[in-house]
Design an enzyme around this catalytic site. Structure first.
Site, PDB file in Angstrom:
ATOM      1  N   SER A 165     -45.296 -35.031  48.004  1.00 14.47           N
ATOM      2  CA  SER A 165     -44.154 -35.560  48.768  1.00 14.47           C
ATOM      3  C   SER A 165     -43.359 -34.108  48.875  1.00 14.47           C
ATOM      4  O   SER A 165     -42.269 -34.209  49.344  1.00 14.47           O
ATOM      5  CB  SER A 165     -43.487 -36.644  48.056  1.00 14.47           C
ATOM      6  OG  SER A 165     -43.254 -36.414  46.769  1.00 14.47           O
ATOM      7  N   ASN A 196     -47.257 -38.128  41.045  1.00 15.45           N
ATOM      8  CA  ASN A 196     -48.509 -37.181  41.316  1.00 15.45           C
ATOM      9  C   ASN A 196     -48.053 -35.450  40.853  1.00 15.45           C
ATOM     10  O   ASN A 196     -48.754 -34.825  40.279  1.00 15.45           O
ATOM     11  CB  ASN A 196     -49.050 -37.011  42.756  1.00 15.45           C
ATOM     12  CG  ASN A 196     -48.133 -36.398  43.632  1.00 15.45           C
ATOM     13  OD1 ASN A 196     -48.337 -35.435  43.850  1.00 15.45           O
ATOM     14  ND2 ASN A 196     -47.314 -37.315  44.190  1.00 15.45           N
ATOM     15  N   CYS A 218     -49.864 -46.190  53.118  1.00 14.69           N
ATOM     16  CA  CYS A 218     -50.818 -45.134  53.317  1.00 14.69           C
ATOM     17  C   CYS A 218     -52.356 -45.747  53.392  1.00 14.69           C
ATOM     18  O   CYS A 218     -52.470 -46.629  52.542  1.00 14.69           O
ATOM     19  CB  CYS A 218     -50.927 -44.081  52.135  1.00 14.69           C
ATOM     20  SG  CYS A 218     -52.319 -42.994  52.208  1.00 14.69           S
ATOM     21  N   HIS A 263     -44.521 -48.258  38.224  1.00 13.44           N
ATOM     22  CA  HIS A 263     -44.597 -47.647  39.664  1.00 13.44           C
ATOM     23  C   HIS A 263     -44.627 -48.393  40.689  1.00 13.44           C
ATOM     24  O   HIS A 263     -45.477 -49.645  40.745  1.00 13.44           O
ATOM     25  CB  HIS A 263     -45.753 -46.545  39.670  1.00 13.44           C
ATOM     26  CG  HIS A 263     -45.775 -45.611  40.751  1.00 13.44           C
ATOM     27  ND1 HIS A 263     -46.149 -46.013  42.198  1.00 13.44           N
ATOM     28  CD2 HIS A 263     -45.200 -44.358  40.727  1.00 13.44           C
ATOM     29  CE1 HIS A 263     -45.936 -44.819  42.800  1.00 13.44           C
ATOM     30  NE2 HIS A 263     -45.148 -44.117  41.991  1.00 13.44           N
ATOM     31  N   CYS A 322     -56.867 -40.952  45.384  1.00 15.89           N
ATOM     32  CA  CYS A 322     -57.117 -40.574  46.792  1.00 15.89           C
ATOM     33  C   CYS A 322     -57.384 -38.999  46.892  1.00 15.89           C
ATOM     34  O   CYS A 322     -57.353 -38.136  46.008  1.00 15.89           O
ATOM     35  CB  CYS A 322     -55.571 -40.841  47.567  1.00 15.89           C
ATOM     36  SG  CYS A 322     -54.380 -39.446  47.155  1.00 15.89           S
ATOM     37  N   HIS A 334     -41.096 -39.641  46.880  1.00 15.58           N
ATOM     38  CA  HIS A 334     -40.190 -39.249  45.896  1.00 15.58           C
ATOM     39  C   HIS A 334     -39.798 -38.016  45.953  1.00 15.58           C
ATOM     40  O   HIS A 334     -40.171 -37.100  45.328  1.00 15.58           O
ATOM     41  CB  HIS A 334     -41.181 -39.591  44.497  1.00 15.58           C
ATOM     42  CG  HIS A 334     -41.277 -41.152  44.250  1.00 15.58           C
ATOM     43  ND1 HIS A 334     -42.711 -41.568  44.014  1.00 15.58           N
ATOM     44  CD2 HIS A 334     -40.261 -42.001  44.215  1.00 15.58           C
ATOM     45  CE1 HIS A 334     -42.269 -42.851  43.778  1.00 15.58           C
ATOM     46  NE2 HIS A 334     -41.090 -43.182  43.951  1.00 15.58           N
ATOM     47  N   THR A 350     -53.477 -44.325  42.991  1.00 15.75           N
ATOM     48  CA  THR A 350     -54.412 -43.546  43.788  1.00 15.75           C
ATOM     49  C   THR A 350     -53.770 -41.981  43.178  1.00 15.75           C
ATOM     50  O   THR A 350     -54.491 -41.062  43.858  1.00 15.75           O
ATOM     51  CB  THR A 350     -53.624 -43.603  45.249  1.00 15.75           C
ATOM     52  OG1 THR A 350     -52.175 -43.474  45.425  1.00 15.75           O
ATOM     53  CG2 THR A 350     -54.314 -44.933  45.925  1.00 15.75           C
ATOM     54  N   GLU A 381     -46.242 -48.662  43.582  1.00 11.38           N
ATOM     55  CA  GLU A 381     -47.515 -48.684  43.994  1.00 11.38           C
ATOM     56  C   GLU A 381     -48.199 -49.591  43.160  1.00 11.38           C
ATOM     57  O   GLU A 381     -49.215 -50.516  43.601  1.00 11.38           O
ATOM     58  CB  GLU A 381     -48.352 -47.395  43.976  1.00 11.38           C
ATOM     59  CG  GLU A 381     -49.894 -47.621  44.561  1.00 11.38           C
ATOM     60  CD  GLU A 381     -50.765 -46.336  44.386  1.00 11.38           C
ATOM     61  OE1 GLU A 381     -50.341 -45.342  44.587  1.00 11.38           O
ATOM     62  OE2 GLU A 381     -51.845 -46.520  44.155  1.00 11.38           O
TER      63      GLU A 381
HETATM   64  S1  SF4 Z   1     -50.758 -39.197  47.454  1.00  6.83           S
HETATM   65 FE1  SF4 Z   1     -52.713 -40.243  48.390  1.00  6.83          FE
HETATM   66  S2  SF4 Z   1     -52.310 -42.524  48.737  1.00  6.83           S
HETATM   67 FE2  SF4 Z   1     -50.195 -41.380  48.294  1.00  6.83          FE
HETATM   68  S3  SF4 Z   1     -49.419 -41.176  50.373  1.00  6.83           S
HETATM   69 FE3  SF4 Z   1     -50.681 -39.325  49.944  1.00  6.83          FE
HETATM   70  S4  SF4 Z   1     -52.689 -39.597  50.416  1.00  6.83           S
HETATM   71 FE4  SF4 Z   1     -51.665 -41.708  50.491  1.00  6.83          FE
END
Ligand code: SF4
Length: 286
Positions: free
Chosen positions: A269, A227, A94, A122, A197, A39, A167, A124
């Protein structure tokens, strides 16, 4: 004006590996990425400039022979459909998203009713719940009240709920939600598996610590990045004034007037060069 970077910030290994995989494609024009690989608008532009095509979502049919599943993953149903249609599938899911899939599948296999704490729309979460006959996704505190209607708590007097999280949810919010479930359904057996995560936990913790020390926090990342939005929310909860920006061009001079200490964090990201550009521009404005 002092500027401090969070101890842990920016791109995670899952996103880096997904981008590398896509950019290593020998014939990028014959490859479609199934949704936003990450994203972040700058990275999406770079992928398109490399010749890769980007579909809106994994559900949309595409006209290249090869496809890439994004770091957010897909359900087995969607993957099976892609293979049936004859696409060559490259999987950039991932490993920590795969771990969340396995955790949920084990809970269901053990007879627990599946509950996911996260954003229902979302990609995911759609992948996580896509193979399940029934499931409840808890997005807001009010959603906890819906659980009773959707499970057999109340009908049989006892139910077993298996709870995982998207995550990239902040762990404090997830734990709060689990406690709300326990309080709302005291007769139910609740099994919670922490699937948040590690990179998310580290960035959340570092952002929280820094937000306590500064007046202004600048949070860098895509507007549609879950995130990054969660990092902004955490910093605001610690009392800092928060600005969420996608890049240096979004910064405004008046945000820093009279400010002595600015903190910076970035979502998983956000590329390093964007963080550097934002830092340089804040220094200039300050
Ligand atoms: S935020 Fe966490 S779950 Fe998502 S790609 Fe990165 S390490 Fe993997």
């Amino acid at each position: 004006m002092k500027i401090t970077l969070a101890q842990s910030l920016g791109m995670c290994f899952g996103v880096r590996d997904a981008i590398d995989l896509a950019l290593m494609e020998p014939e990028p024009e014959s490859v479609t990425i199934l949704g936003q690989l990450v994203h972040n608008p700058r990275i999406l532009r770079r992928l398109e400039e490399a010749g890769l095509r980007i579909a809106e979502s994994p559900e949309v049919p595409v006209d290249t022979g090869r496809v890439i599943i994004t770091a957010h993953g897909v359900s087995k149903t969607i993957r099976g459909r892609l293979e049936e249609r004859g696409y060559q599938v490259q999987d950039a899911t991932c490993p920590l998203v795969n771990r969340a899939h396995r955790a949920l599948a084990s809970l269901v296999a053990a007879g627990y009713f599946p509950v996911v704490i996260g954003q229902a729309d979302h990609v995911e979460v759609r992948g996580l719940v896509g193979d399940l006959a029934e499931c409840v996704v808890l997005e807001r505190p009010d959603d906890v009240a819906r659980l009773r209607a959707h499970t057999d708590v109340g009908r049989n007097g006892h139910a077993r709920l298996g709870v995982v999280a998207q995550t990239t949810q902040p762990l404090d919010l997830v734990r709060e939600r689990v406690e709300q479930i326990r309080a709302a359904l005291p007769e139910a057996e609740i099994r919670f598996v922490d699937t948040v995560c590690r990179p998310t936990k580290e960035r959340q913790q570092a952002a929280r610590e820094l937000a306590r020390q500064v007046q202004v926090m600048v949070v860098i990342g895509g507007r549609n990045s879950n995130n990054t939005r969660q990092l902004a929310r955490t910093c605001a909860r610690e009392g800092a004034t928060v600005y969420h920006v996608e890049g240096a061009a979004d910064l405004q001079q008046e945000w820093f007037a009279g400010v002595e200490h600015v903190g910076i964090t970035a979502g998983t990201s956000t590329p390093d060069e964007v963080i550097q550009e934002v830092c340089a521009e804040i220094e200039r404005l300050g």
